[in-house]
Scaffold this active site. Structure first.
Site, short mmCIF file in Angstrom:
data_model
loop_
_atom_site.label_atom_id
_atom_site.label_comp_id
_atom_site.label_asym_id
_atom_site.label_seq_id
_atom_site.Cartn_x
_atom_site.Cartn_y
_atom_site.Cartn_z
N GLU A 85 -12.92 5.25 6.40
CA GLU A 85 -11.99 5.71 7.41
C GLU A 85 -11.56 7.11 6.99
OE1 GLU A 85 -9.64 2.42 9.61
OE2 GLU A 85 -9.12 2.21 7.51
N ALA A 86 -11.19 7.92 7.98
CA ALA A 86 -10.78 9.29 7.67
C ALA A 86 -9.64 9.29 6.65
CB ALA A 86 -10.36 10.01 8.95
N ASN A 87 -8.81 8.25 6.66
CA ASN A 87 -7.67 8.18 5.74
C ASN A 87 -8.05 7.95 4.27
OD1 ASN A 87 -8.19 5.42 5.40
ND2 ASN A 87 -6.72 4.81 6.97
N ASP B 230 -1.58 1.39 -3.66
CA ASP B 230 -2.29 0.26 -4.27
C ASP B 230 -3.72 0.64 -4.65
OD1 ASP B 230 -3.11 0.42 -1.62
OD2 ASP B 230 -3.38 -1.74 -1.39
N ALA C 121 -2.97 1.53 20.40
CA ALA C 121 -1.77 0.90 19.84
C ALA C 121 -1.98 0.75 18.34
CB ALA C 121 -1.55 -0.46 20.48
N SER D 55 0.80 -1.22 0.00
CA SER D 55 0.00 0.00 0.00
C SER D 55 0.84 1.28 0.00
CB SER D 55 -0.94 -0.07 1.21
OG SER D 55 -1.84 0.99 1.22
N ARG E 29 -0.66 5.58 18.84
CA ARG E 29 -1.15 6.77 18.15
C ARG E 29 -2.07 7.56 19.07
NH1 ARG E 29 0.92 5.64 13.36
NH2 ARG E 29 0.50 3.65 12.36
C1 16G Z 1 -4.34 -0.77 7.85
C2 16G Z 1 -5.79 -0.78 7.50
C3 16G Z 1 -6.32 0.63 7.46
C4 16G Z 1 -6.07 1.29 8.79
C5 16G Z 1 -4.61 1.22 9.15
C6 16G Z 1 -4.38 1.70 10.56
C7 16G Z 1 -6.92 -2.36 6.06
C8 16G Z 1 -6.99 -2.93 4.69
N1 16G Z 1 -6.00 -1.42 6.22
O1 16G Z 1 -3.59 -0.13 6.85
O2 16G Z 1 -7.68 0.56 7.19
O3 16G Z 1 -6.48 2.62 8.76
O4 16G Z 1 -4.17 -0.12 9.07
O5 16G Z 1 -3.06 1.54 10.88
O6 16G Z 1 -7.66 -2.74 6.95
P1 16G Z 1 -2.57 1.63 12.38
O7 16G Z 1 -3.23 0.53 13.15
O8 16G Z 1 -1.09 1.53 12.29
O9 16G Z 1 -3.00 2.99 12.89
ZN ZN Z 2 -3.79 1.02 0.28
#
Ligand code: 16G
Ligand code: ZN
Length: 535
Positions: A378-380, A284, A504, A66, A512
């Site tokens: 998701e906000a992202n 991706d 976490a 990704s 975070r």
């Molecule tokens: C992954 C997740 C994404 C999430 C991110 C949070 C999938 C396909 N992707 O990339 O949705 O926002 O993790 O990352 O589920 P973090 O747990 O490091 O904050």
């Molecule tokens: Zn991605």
């Protein structure tokens, strides 16, 4: 015995690196690509088992990291309808990948087969693809070798976006049935998207140029390919930028949806043209963020929360116009990261229910399935809209009582076809946004005026052991360590309209912290204080 020898011999070609503990996390296995060959081989074995367990339905395997740097890669499994791998199997994946040697791998493989009552002589199929990372090529060979060794049919789709692989998995399993999701090919994906885009526009014009930043990832070539299917049929002025996949070292470099969202600014290159509608994909192409740069006020971003509220508003208007309000439950799914202003807009202004889940697509997707129309982002920038079979039936078969009702029903039918039902899809989501803006005759500025985001700050905190941080209430509160939540509550109380949480990370060894408040200064201060509590 012969079969076992084949697996053993193949496994020897794809050893895992000793001294590492691997975990199937929110995004499958993801790490430096040097560590992934053996991991990917074993994921291939598990995908075959999963297919056998599900009566030979095709299982997907996607090789991608990704938005991560070019040196990383990752591998994840896709279930038959294009959803994320069932949770219970994540732990099987973790165990299988962590087996110490080839023999214990084989032993656990048989153990899984016997406890799950899997017939190892039954037929099985795995479809797989990869993004543009150079390491993807050898990792795809590791999957192929696992499939060959375990006598599983494999289809190598080569280079794809993640959502395309999800689409193909679902199409493979529904081909020729009433649930058919489209032609089982990359071309089928483009044809479906193009037809649904034109169908959803219903003669309306897309205004002005759209610049698309593809993070120098797989979205670039795929978007170019898609646009060919619109040629001569509709006027859609797209300028594709950051679409260089021949220099792998620039993948995700200072560009893409993750850069824009976390840095809260436009990619430096190409130089942003003032006022031009722009969006970014991630590496991706499963995330999407919109923005523009204003000559007077500067950069303005429309993230996943904005896309979610835009889609929810458009669909609920259409559902009302189609007189289906009483038949269909529309809902929105968010995570703790959703800006409080968006939640308020959706509940107060749109009067739609909002449900919260922990971070990670699988949780949101699952919750969205509880509605007839479930909007999740998701906000992202990762998200989609799910329509129930009932909803789609109604759009197609309800007898309209007026021309306005017919228009609404036809728009809903085409629109539901445009939105990827398997997973968030930057290309499909982008077309969705473009259709909505065209219908509303809105610029990004009009869209931005629906509500004002609360200023917010996200910080990454290095901690000794992130696993001591346990959350409840969809990650909005800490249950462990004891007392931490009380301290956070005390801080939050000092500010207006404030909210903060710590969790976490599921993908990195860090914690975070998110904070929002009435002003930028307050949000920053609050984030800093909460970061101190957890560090
Ligand atoms: C992954 C997740 C994404 C999430 C991110 C949070 C999938 C396909 N992707 O990339 O949705 O926002 O993790 O990352 O589920 P973090 O747990 O490091 O904050
Ligand atoms: Zn991605």
């Amino acid at each position: 015995i012969m079969a076992d020898q084949k697996i053993l011999a193949a496994s020897k070609q794809h050893p895992t690196k000793p001294g590492h503990v691997f975990k199937y996390g929110t995004a499958g296995f993801r790490m430096n690509s040097d560590l992934l060959d053996g991991v990917t081989f074993r994921v291939g074995l598990l995908a075959g088992l999963r297919s056998r367990k599900l009566n030979g339905q095709a299982i997907g395997v996607m090789i991608t990291a990704s938005h991560n740097p070019p040196a990383d890669n990752g591998v994840k499994i896709v279930d038959p309808m294009g959803e994320m791998l069932e949770q219970e199997w994540e732990s099987y994946a973790t165990k299988l990948v962590n087996c110490d040697d080839d023999e214990s791998l084989l032993e656990y493989y048989h153990k899984l087969a016997s406890t799950l009552k899997i017939d190892l002589s039954s037929s099985a199929k795995v479809v797989y693809g990869r993004d543009t990372r150079p390491s993807g090529h050898t990792l795809a060979i590791a999957v192929a070798d696992a499939l060959k060794a375990s006598d599983v049919e494999g289809v190598d789709y080569k280079i794809l976006t993640t959502p395309q692989l999800h689409y193909l998995t679902r199409c493979t399993n529904t081909e020729g049935t009433p649930l058919s999701y489209g032609k089982v090919s990359e071309v089928g994906y483009y044809e479906k998207m193009a037809a649904a885009f034109i169908g959803s526009l219903r003669g309306r014009k897309v205004n002005g140029q759209l610049v698309v930043d593809c993070a120098n990832g797989v979205g670039g070539p795929k978007l170019h390919e898609f646009l060919k299917y619109l040629k001569g049929k509709v006027n859609f002025d797209v300028k594709v930028v950051n679409d260089d996949v021949l220099r792998p070292e620039i993948l995700n470099l200072d560009s893409g949806a993750d850069f824009v969202k976390t840095k809260q600014r436009a990619p430096p290159s190409p130089k942003p043209e003032p006022g031009v509608r722009t969006c970014s994909y991630d590496g991706d192409a499963d995330r999407l963020i919109y923005y523009w740069t204003d000559p007077d006020t500067g950069f303005f971003m429309l993230d996943g929360d904005r896309i979610s509220s835009l889609a929810a508003s458009f669909i609920s208007d259409l559902v009302r116009a189609a007189d289906l309000e009483k038949d269909l439950r529309i809902g929105v799914v968010q995570t703790a990261y959703a800006n409080g202003a968006s939640t308020q807009y959706i509940t107060q202004h749109l009067r739609l229910p909002v449900v919260f889940t922990p971070t990670g697509v699988k949780h949101l997707h699952h919750a969205a399935n509880d509605f007839d129309v479930g909007v999740y982002f998701e906000a992202n920038g990762h998200g989609t809209v799910l329509f129930s079979a009932d909803a789609i039936q109604l759009f197609k078969n309800k007898a309209p009582q007026s021309p306005a009702q017919k228009e609404a029903l036809d728009t809903l039918a085409a629109f539901s076809d445009l939105i990827n039902q398997t997973v968030g899809d930057a290309l499909s989501d982008m077309l969705m946004v473009e259709v909505i803006l065209a219908h509303k005759v809105w610029s990004l500025r009009d869209w931005a005026q629906t509500y004002n985001d609360l200023p917010n700050r996200l910080v990454r905190v290095e901690v000794q052991d992130k696993d001591v941080f346990l959350t409840t209430d969809a990650e909005r509160k800490l249950s462990h360590p004891h007392g931490a939540q009380d301290e956070i509550d005390q801080c939050v109380k000092k500010y207006t309209n404030a909210r903060s949480f710590a969790r976490a990370s599921g993908t990195e060894n860090a914690c975070r912290v998110y904070a929002e408040a009435a002003t930028r200064v307050e949000a920053d201060e609050l984030a800093k204080q909460v970061a101190l509590i957890v560090s």
